[in-house]
Design an enzyme around this catalytic site. Structure first.
Site, PDB file in Angstrom:
ATOM      1  CG  HIS A 144      -8.593 -14.748 -12.462  1.00 40.81           C
ATOM      2  ND1 HIS A 144      -7.456 -13.473 -12.015  1.00 40.81           N
ATOM      3  CD2 HIS A 144      -9.087 -14.005 -11.429  1.00 40.81           C
ATOM      4  CE1 HIS A 144      -8.460 -13.642 -10.658  1.00 40.81           C
ATOM      5  NE2 HIS A 144      -9.266 -13.487 -10.325  1.00 40.81           N
ATOM      6  CE  LYS A 198      -1.477  -8.795 -17.911  1.00 41.23           C
ATOM      7  NZ  LYS A 198      -0.003  -9.101 -17.059  1.00 41.23           N
ATOM      8  CG  ASN A 240      -6.217   0.189  -3.313  1.00 34.01           C
ATOM      9  OD1 ASN A 240      -5.763   1.029  -2.687  1.00 34.01           O
ATOM     10  ND2 ASN A 240      -7.310   0.353  -3.880  1.00 34.01           N
ATOM     11  NE  ARG A 268       3.886  -0.551  -7.018  1.00 29.85           N
ATOM     12  CZ  ARG A 268       3.538  -0.710  -8.254  1.00 29.85           C
ATOM     13  NH1 ARG A 268       2.348   0.209  -8.587  1.00 29.85           N
ATOM     14  NH2 ARG A 268       4.577  -1.010  -8.394  1.00 29.85           N
ATOM     15  CG  ASN A 317      12.140  -3.026  -9.879  1.00 29.44           C
ATOM     16  OD1 ASN A 317      12.030  -3.366 -10.652  1.00 29.44           O
ATOM     17  ND2 ASN A 317      11.996  -3.390  -9.185  1.00 29.44           N
TER      18      ASN A 317
END
Length: 594
Positions: free
Chosen positions: A18, A43, A307, A496, A526
């Site tokens: 992937h 995708k 993560n 984040r 953003n």
């Protein structure tokens, strides 16, 4: 081998699982890297990245004849060994497009026949590629290295030692014991798509309480030495309908959630419990890395390194003074690592020992092509700011201050999963309804999903509990701003953060400065420039189509500004299209191990 005067040209490839990607090194310098999905609009496209390679070579002024070596990011023979071990005698999917994954010769054939390359081919094991993508791009002279993902060939977790030019893996946890697969199994149980919805589980977790943590801990045993095993009676990684057994549901006492159904408090609590156990386990793995390798520096890669909440705990609570996480820590970043290992094998030396400062590595679109795309609609409908950047930035900052959502397309495309000011959707972080508005009518995704702030690096400490640069959005921290920032503040008061500098971010930095001049706020919201289920936009045409199919108010294509209210009617016809399909070989319910 034909070598260039400035050193070998090495192409790293990740593919056939992937999110395939390519990276190009010239003389040990990373010149560019790109995901195949951005060009095909499929995708997580797993196919050999021939479009991405063509664009990367063109942008670097190279041809395939200039390439000295292609490096592939895993050992297909060893991978097949594991696939056959777990898949036979019952192979759950016998379609030809699925069975190609049991063809160990496919990578070599695709390099030769699809890419047309007949030169040196280096095979680099999966977790060594991950480790190299972190260590060789960290700039550290030495480091402990920790890689954690679902599975490569057999390894699911490795510990490594980087020392100067050398990188060696010194220990591992082997399949079927996998922290990544534990997280993915419960991701599927919660009704989210595996290998994509893990971000959603992480975002959902702060809404819950860890009341199921003791039950989740029964799924994994972490030893005093810092290794772990899964209780395999709760898992079936060969089942195409889901990776958890009925016994898992009995233990959790939470029935599997139907995808797209209502999310209840019980789902939030299970997500929080899984997240807590993941953080605890990653801390134990990092502590083992310090015991195995007596360095004050740690490098991390593999999907679990994305993560950001767990990574933040490693930074804050772990035994290391410095931590570097590869911004493209997932499989796409394996192309970077494979190329770096091949360079070391060819030359005996590591690649240029400098910290990776930017993930803006994709080939830019020539300004003339952007102009042709915009001007094709005729003289009306857009504002032309060519040669007038200060006026452009003032105009865009004004729209942001008015509460408008802006699609921002400038310069090189990001490599990795985060939008970092190349292909971004931007907004005012102070808007009380901005997060809900963008989730519902722009991104078209779940309401609980958080958004990230991009902040001027020199102002970051005034607004976030952060004492070091964070250019890649790879960790969370507490929001401490005197400003009310509801659009980027998660329910647990975290964010984040991306720190933005003039040297590394150029026009994007100057835009935030212009916004600050208007608002006294050195921060913008953003998020990635794409709709739910689609890759980040690549071309100006992709950006226009995304603009037309969403509720974005204003599109900035390099030096051109297009306001929705001024949009020519003809554009809606010219750029109508259907949503690109998901890659058929990637399952929503299981981590596709075969």
């Amino acid at each position: 081998m034909a070598a260039r005067a400035d050193g070998p040209v090495v192409v790293g490839i990740s593919a056939h699982f992937h999110d395939s990607a390519v990276a190009v090194l010239v003389g040990g310098e990373l010149v560019n890297a790109a995901h195949e999905e951005r060009y095909t609009r499929v995708k997580q496209d797993p196919s050999i990245p021939h479009r991405a390679l063509r664009h990367c070579l063109d942008e670097a002024g190279l041809t395939l004849a200039d390439v000295d070596c292609v490096a592939y990011y895993e050992d297909p023979v060893k991978k097949l060994d594991r696939q056959l071990w777990m898949g036979l005698p019952k192979v759950p999917d016998t379609r030809p497009e699925a069975l190609f994954r049991l063809d160990a010769d496919r990578p070599r054939r695709d390099v030769r026949e699809v890419l047309g390359f007949d030169g040196r081919l280096e095979i680099v094991e999966h977790h060594l590629s991950h480790a190299a993508s972190a260590y060789y791009y960290s700039g550290f002279p030495d480091a402990a290295v920790l890689t954690v993902d679902a599975v490569g060939e057999w390894a699911t977790t490795t510990w490594g030692r980087g020392d100067g030019d050398r990188l060696d893996l010194v220990d591992e946890v082997r399949f079927p014991h996998s922290l990544g697969l534990l997280y993915s199994t419960i991701t599927g149980h919660l009704g989210f798509e595996v290998n994509e919805g893990e971000y959603k589980v992480m975002g959902l977790a702060p809404y819950g309480e860890p009341r199921f943590a003791d039950r989740v801990r029964q799924l994994i045993t972490v030893t005093d030495e810092g290794t772990f095993t899964l209780d395999l009676s709760y898992f079936d990684f060969r089942d195409p309908d889901g990776m958890g057994t009925e016994r898992l549901t009995e233990l959790l006492q939470v029935p599997p959630r139907e995808p797209e159904s209502e999310i209840g408090q019980v789902h939030c609590d299970l997500a929080r419990s899984l997240q807590l156990v993941t953080e605890e386990t990653l801390l134990a793995l990092a502590a083992r890395a310090r015991r195995l390798v007596p360095s004050d520096r740690l490098c991390m890669a593999g999907g679990v390194a994305l993560n950001v909440v767990a990574t933040r705990r490693v930074v804050e609570e772990g035994p290391f003074k410095e931590v570097f996480v590869q911004p493209a820590a997932g499989d796409a970043g394996g192309s970077l690592g494979a190329a770096a290992v091949a360079h070391q094998r060819i030359t005996g030396s590591r690649i240029a020992p400098a910290r990776m400062r930017s993930a803006l590595l994709g080939p830019p679109v020539p300004a003339a092509e952007v102009a042709r795309t915009v001007e094709a609609a005729g003289p009306r409908g857009f504002l032309d700011f060519r040669g007038r950047e200060p006026e452009l930035l003032d105009a865009v900052a004004g729209r942001l201050a008015e509460g408008k959502v802006v699609g921002w397309y400038h310069g090189r495309m990001e490599f990795g999963p985060r939008a970092l000011g190349g292909r971004s959707i931007l907004a005012d972080p102070r808007g009380a309804d901005m997060r809900d508005r963008i989730n519902a009518s722009v991104k078209m995704r779940e309401a609980f999903r958080p958004f990230a702030p991009a902040v001027l690096a020199e102002k970051a400490a005034e607004h976030f509990r952060l004492d070091h640069p964070s250019p890649f959005m790879l960790e969370t921290c507490e929001v401490i701003s005197p400003l009310d920032l509801p659009a980027i503040t998660h329910v647990d008061r975290s964010a984040r953060v991306q720190t933005v500098t003039a040297a590394d971010n150029g026009r994007f930095y100057r835009l935030i400065k212009a916004f600050e001049a208007r608002t006294d706020c050195p921060i913008v919201l953003n998020t990635s420039f794409n709709l739910r289920g689609e890759p980040i936009v690549c071309t100006p045409q992709d950006a226009l189509l995304c603009f037309l199919r969403s509720a974005i108010d204003c599109l900035v294509l390099e030096d051109f500004v297009i306001d929705r209210e001024n949009l020519p009617a003809a554009w809606r016809t010219w750029f109508e299209g259907t949503r690109p399909p998901r890659a058929s070989v990637v399952s929503d319910s299981v981590y596709t191990l075969l």
